[in-house]
Scaffold this motif. Sequence first.
Motif: not given
Length: 398
Positions: A293-314
């Motif tokens: 849809x040519x949304x200019x916000x498409x590149x705004x995502x980032x993520x972190x993975x916390x192995x010890x507590x098994x958590x994903x932050x977006x």
Amino acid sequence: MKHWKRGLCGLLATALMVPVGLAAPVNGEKGLSDLEGHWAQKEVEAAVASGWVDGYPDGSFKPEKSITRAEFTKMLLDAIHLTPDSETVAWMKVHAKMEDIWGNPTEYTPKLYDMSGHWLTSQGWLDAALYSGMVVPDDYNGKNFRPEKAIARYEIALMTDRALGLVYPASQPVEGELPFTDKEEILDWMKGYVNESVKAGVLKGYPDGSFQPNKTSTRAEAVVMIQRMLEEMEEGLNPDITVVAQYRKITDDSDKIVSTKTTDQVKLQVVNDVIYASLNDLYQVERDMMQESNDPDVNSFGGNWWPIKQQLDVGVDGGNFPIEYHYQMGNTEYSWFNFYNQFYVPVRSLYGELMVPICDLSHPNSEPQKEGWQSGWDAETNTITIPIVFRKPFFNVS
């Protein structure tokens, strides 16, 4: 847990060599010579057929041979597709986080001091174990893994719980007493892990009422426990359901459905009348629909993975108050911005991916909701409509 570019979908079995005496492939179609009539024959043959364990060059399996920590680690990782060459592990290594002494996120730098030159390290299995969270250095005295030590039952409980995404419930106080005559032999911090592994059916007590946490395991026992873990993990995988993704964008001055499409990109499973979807696949579909849809916000995502507590932050960038979503395996609570919400059942784990509940078939929604991945269900067509919601950060101050 992927860079939103097909990361976790590419779970490919590795063809790495393994050390002589550990698991060299058996040539030909002839069965393993020492399994006929063995109590674990069916499970071992199924595991060999699946490719995550092999016999020895002489055609034997040696089912009663003890299994080491290193061997079990490799076997477990291979079974759940977290191989050294998987894109999942590659993403985890780049995006893994831990807390510094002030409680702030920092790069995850796990270290075991006795693994230099070991085959588990040189072949990449150690990194896969550390960055996936299957092995946590602080669990071992002096951060020495002692890879050739025979693995104990309590360690198998710990690692299979991690594979099943049960770190959060295992870290909570156990209600009541464990039902084993030797429960005092189980360290306090391990009791939750033993409890969760027993509830999941992976480990069981003995006829005399004991658990024997320090008893070492054989190759056959290890295979059977991993097979039980896989049965729990893979329950209801790949149901015959049509997925429709509905991309909705919410900003401070509008709320509209931008596009809708049918997709086969989202991995599903159905467990106890609840439909789960891969969180990683959902975010990938979101990126795809934003691009379409040519949304200019498409590149705004980032993520972190916390192995010890098994958590994903977006994280969703933009404005002075970016939004960050937090999801944890085994937990019903999730959050975004400063709001806390509840799923109706805990988040599951599948091959290192977070599987979030999107529909309770006992009380389904007819239409998709705006929050919490609550999807619309059409029983007549076996179709689920998943709300792919992008919320633009508010309070944007120039």
